[in-house]
Design a protein around this motif. Sequence first.
Motif, PDB file in Angstrom:
ATOM      1  N   TRP A  27       0.826  -1.213   0.000  1.00 57.22           N
ATOM      2  CA  TRP A  27       0.000   0.000   0.000  1.00 57.22           C
ATOM      3  C   TRP A  27       0.860   1.262   0.000  1.00 57.22           C
ATOM      4  O   TRP A  27       0.449   2.312  -0.517  1.00 57.22           O
ATOM      5  N   SER A  28       2.050   1.171   0.551  1.00 65.59           N
ATOM      6  CA  SER A  28       2.965   2.319   0.515  1.00 65.59           C
ATOM      7  C   SER A  28       3.346   2.647  -0.924  1.00 65.59           C
ATOM      8  O   SER A  28       3.356   3.812  -1.330  1.00 65.59           O
ATOM      9  N   VAL A  29       3.659   1.609  -1.695  1.00 67.09           N
ATOM     10  CA  VAL A  29       4.006   1.822  -3.098  1.00 67.09           C
ATOM     11  C   VAL A  29       2.790   2.311  -3.880  1.00 67.09           C
ATOM     12  O   VAL A  29       2.885   3.211  -4.721  1.00 67.09           O
ATOM     13  N   LEU A  30       1.629   1.738  -3.585  1.00 68.43           N
ATOM     14  CA  LEU A  30       0.408   2.135  -4.288  1.00 68.43           C
ATOM     15  C   LEU A  30       0.035   3.590  -4.011  1.00 68.43           C
ATOM     16  O   LEU A  30      -0.599   4.253  -4.841  1.00 68.43           O
ATOM     17  N   ALA A 109       6.232 -12.632  -7.043  1.00 60.43           N
ATOM     18  CA  ALA A 109       5.135 -11.690  -7.314  1.00 60.43           C
ATOM     19  C   ALA A 109       3.983 -11.884  -6.331  1.00 60.43           C
ATOM     20  O   ALA A 109       2.819 -11.752  -6.692  1.00 60.43           O
ATOM     21  N   ALA A 110       4.312 -12.217  -5.091  1.00 64.83           N
ATOM     22  CA  ALA A 110       3.340 -12.379  -4.001  1.00 64.83           C
ATOM     23  C   ALA A 110       2.299 -13.460  -4.285  1.00 64.83           C
ATOM     24  O   ALA A 110       1.193 -13.406  -3.763  1.00 64.83           O
ATOM     25  N   ARG A 111       2.653 -14.463  -5.078  1.00 62.97           N
ATOM     26  CA  ARG A 111       1.706 -15.546  -5.349  1.00 62.97           C
ATOM     27  C   ARG A 111       1.641 -16.489  -4.148  1.00 62.97           C
ATOM     28  O   ARG A 111       2.652 -17.083  -3.771  1.00 62.97           O
ATOM     29  N   MET A 227       4.948   1.796 -10.742  1.00 67.02           N
ATOM     30  CA  MET A 227       5.131   1.465  -9.330  1.00 67.02           C
ATOM     31  C   MET A 227       3.787   1.182  -8.661  1.00 67.02           C
ATOM     32  O   MET A 227       3.645   0.237  -7.873  1.00 67.02           O
ATOM     33  N   ALA A 228       2.797   2.010  -8.962  1.00 69.31           N
ATOM     34  CA  ALA A 228       1.470   1.815  -8.382  1.00 69.31           C
ATOM     35  C   ALA A 228       0.877   0.487  -8.828  1.00 69.31           C
ATOM     36  O   ALA A 228       0.211  -0.208  -8.043  1.00 69.31           O
ATOM     37  N   THR A 229       1.109   0.113 -10.080  1.00 73.59           N
ATOM     38  CA  THR A 229       0.616  -1.169 -10.589  1.00 73.59           C
ATOM     39  C   THR A 229       1.241  -2.340  -9.831  1.00 73.59           C
ATOM     40  O   THR A 229       0.553  -3.295  -9.455  1.00 73.59           O
ATOM     41  N   ALA A 230       2.545  -2.254  -9.598  1.00 73.46           N
ATOM     42  CA  ALA A 230       3.223  -3.307  -8.836  1.00 73.46           C
ATOM     43  C   ALA A 230       2.659  -3.383  -7.420  1.00 73.46           C
ATOM     44  O   ALA A 230       2.411  -4.479  -6.893  1.00 73.46           O
ATOM     45  N   GLY A 231       2.447  -2.229  -6.804  1.00 79.31           N
ATOM     46  CA  GLY A 231       1.867  -2.212  -5.471  1.00 79.31           C
ATOM     47  C   GLY A 231       0.472  -2.806  -5.451  1.00 79.31           C
ATOM     48  O   GLY A 231       0.097  -3.525  -4.512  1.00 79.31           O
ATOM     49  N   LEU A 232      -0.308  -2.536  -6.498  1.00 79.90           N
ATOM     50  CA  LEU A 232      -1.670  -3.066  -6.576  1.00 79.90           C
ATOM     51  C   LEU A 232      -1.669  -4.582  -6.703  1.00 79.90           C
ATOM     52  O   LEU A 232      -2.459  -5.277  -6.050  1.00 79.90           O
ATOM     53  N   VAL A 233      -0.786  -5.109  -7.540  1.00 88.06           N
ATOM     54  CA  VAL A 233      -0.689  -6.569  -7.710  1.00 88.06           C
ATOM     55  C   VAL A 233      -0.390  -7.235  -6.371  1.00 88.06           C
ATOM     56  O   VAL A 233      -1.049  -8.206  -5.976  1.00 88.06           O
ATOM     57  N   ILE A 234       0.599  -6.699  -5.663  1.00 94.05           N
ATOM     58  CA  ILE A 234       0.983  -7.298  -4.379  1.00 94.05           C
ATOM     59  C   ILE A 234      -0.120  -7.130  -3.351  1.00 94.05           C
ATOM     60  O   ILE A 234      -0.471  -8.079  -2.633  1.00 94.05           O
ATOM     61  N   GLN A 236      -3.357  -6.775  -3.730  1.00 91.59           N
ATOM     62  CA  GLN A 236      -4.509  -7.630  -4.018  1.00 91.59           C
ATOM     63  C   GLN A 236      -4.235  -9.079  -3.633  1.00 91.59           C
ATOM     64  O   GLN A 236      -5.082  -9.743  -3.027  1.00 91.59           O
ATOM     65  N   ARG A 237      -3.042  -9.560  -3.976  1.00 95.01           N
ATOM     66  CA  ARG A 237      -2.725 -10.954  -3.684  1.00 95.01           C
ATOM     67  C   ARG A 237      -2.550 -11.201  -2.191  1.00 95.01           C
ATOM     68  O   ARG A 237      -3.002 -12.220  -1.671  1.00 95.01           O
ATOM     69  N   VAL A 238      -1.910 -10.264  -1.513  1.00 92.26           N
ATOM     70  CA  VAL A 238      -1.746 -10.403  -0.068  1.00 92.26           C
ATOM     71  C   VAL A 238      -3.102 -10.331   0.623  1.00 92.26           C
ATOM     72  O   VAL A 238      -3.410 -11.130   1.522  1.00 92.26           O
ATOM     73  N   HIS A 239      -3.947  -9.380   0.202  1.00 83.99           N
ATOM     74  CA  HIS A 239      -5.274  -9.238   0.805  1.00 83.99           C
ATOM     75  C   HIS A 239      -6.122 -10.492   0.589  1.00 83.99           C
ATOM     76  O   HIS A 239      -6.779 -10.978   1.513  1.00 83.99           O
ATOM     77  N   ARG A 240      -6.078 -11.032  -0.644  1.00 79.05           N
ATOM     78  CA  ARG A 240      -6.864 -12.224  -0.948  1.00 79.05           C
ATOM     79  C   ARG A 240      -6.409 -13.419  -0.106  1.00 79.05           C
ATOM     80  O   ARG A 240      -7.225 -14.170   0.435  1.00 79.05           O
ATOM     81  N   HIS A 241      -5.088 -13.568   0.033  1.00 78.97           N
ATOM     82  CA  HIS A 241      -4.567 -14.685   0.805  1.00 78.97           C
ATOM     83  C   HIS A 241      -4.913 -14.540   2.285  1.00 78.97           C
ATOM     84  O   HIS A 241      -5.290 -15.514   2.954  1.00 78.97           O
TER      85      HIS A 241
END
Length: 272
Positions: A27-30, A109-111, A227-234, A236-241
């Motif tokens: 979220w910091s990157v986002l 990639a936070a998978r 950078m925001a896109t990378a933060g969003l990917v991480i 979303q995946r962290v939140h979902r997990h």
Amino acid sequence: MRSAPSAASAVAYIPDTTSTRQYIGAWSVLSVLQYFAAEAAVIGAWAGPRPYDLRTGYISDLGAIHCGIYDGREVCSPLNWLMNASFVVQGLGMFLGALLLSTALLRVAARPGAAVQPRRRRPWVAAAAVRILTGTAGAGTVLVGLVPEDVGSVWHFVGAVMYFIAGALALLVLGLLWLHKTPMAWFILACGLVSAAALVTAGLTRLDVPEPGTLERLMGYPVTVGMATAGLVIAQRVHRHRKELRAMACVPGRGTGASGLPGTLPPRQPAG
């Protein structure tokens, strides 16, 4: 990051994709997206003799603290403090993300459940480089905000160069690292390529082009968006997990380990 994993840790393991540290880092990157809202507000308050033009106006003119002629341009930005504060917040977001997001997490990639092979050194180096470059770009942006262009210091220029170069390189390396791990890798890579191409053009022309504002934004905007896109990917995946683990914990007899897999023991991980 350890330079050489020990024999005991030279086995595949699963990075922790549920920690609060990773969530805050993402979220910091986002948060760098706040820049666009701040820039729009500062442009709206522009008080120069002519309206601010995104195509010809330099980004740093929005942070100039004095009204008058600077480097042959008429500048007057009453909300310069907001623009400079936005630069600092943007830089801190990137720096904090580089500090909190682990090298192992970036590798996969936070998978959730993705295994890391410690013996493969190139991905380790690439992920560590992304963190270093992102932190460098963030530090440069902080410098830009703390030292406006018209205070007579070379540090503003140094900070801008740090942001543009390190930011573009970070996206290029991250995009290549994330290929086949997320479809957004191509977008991140494209952002890096656009920024790098604009940076080379600016270096060759010294920004002596009909629309220097456009060229400068082609250098900077893709870094912020990538950078925001990378933060969003991480994020979303962290939140979902994390959400899946909370739901699983509510089911009797379905305990989980740190890897997020039912009944597993916490995997051993190297630092970073």
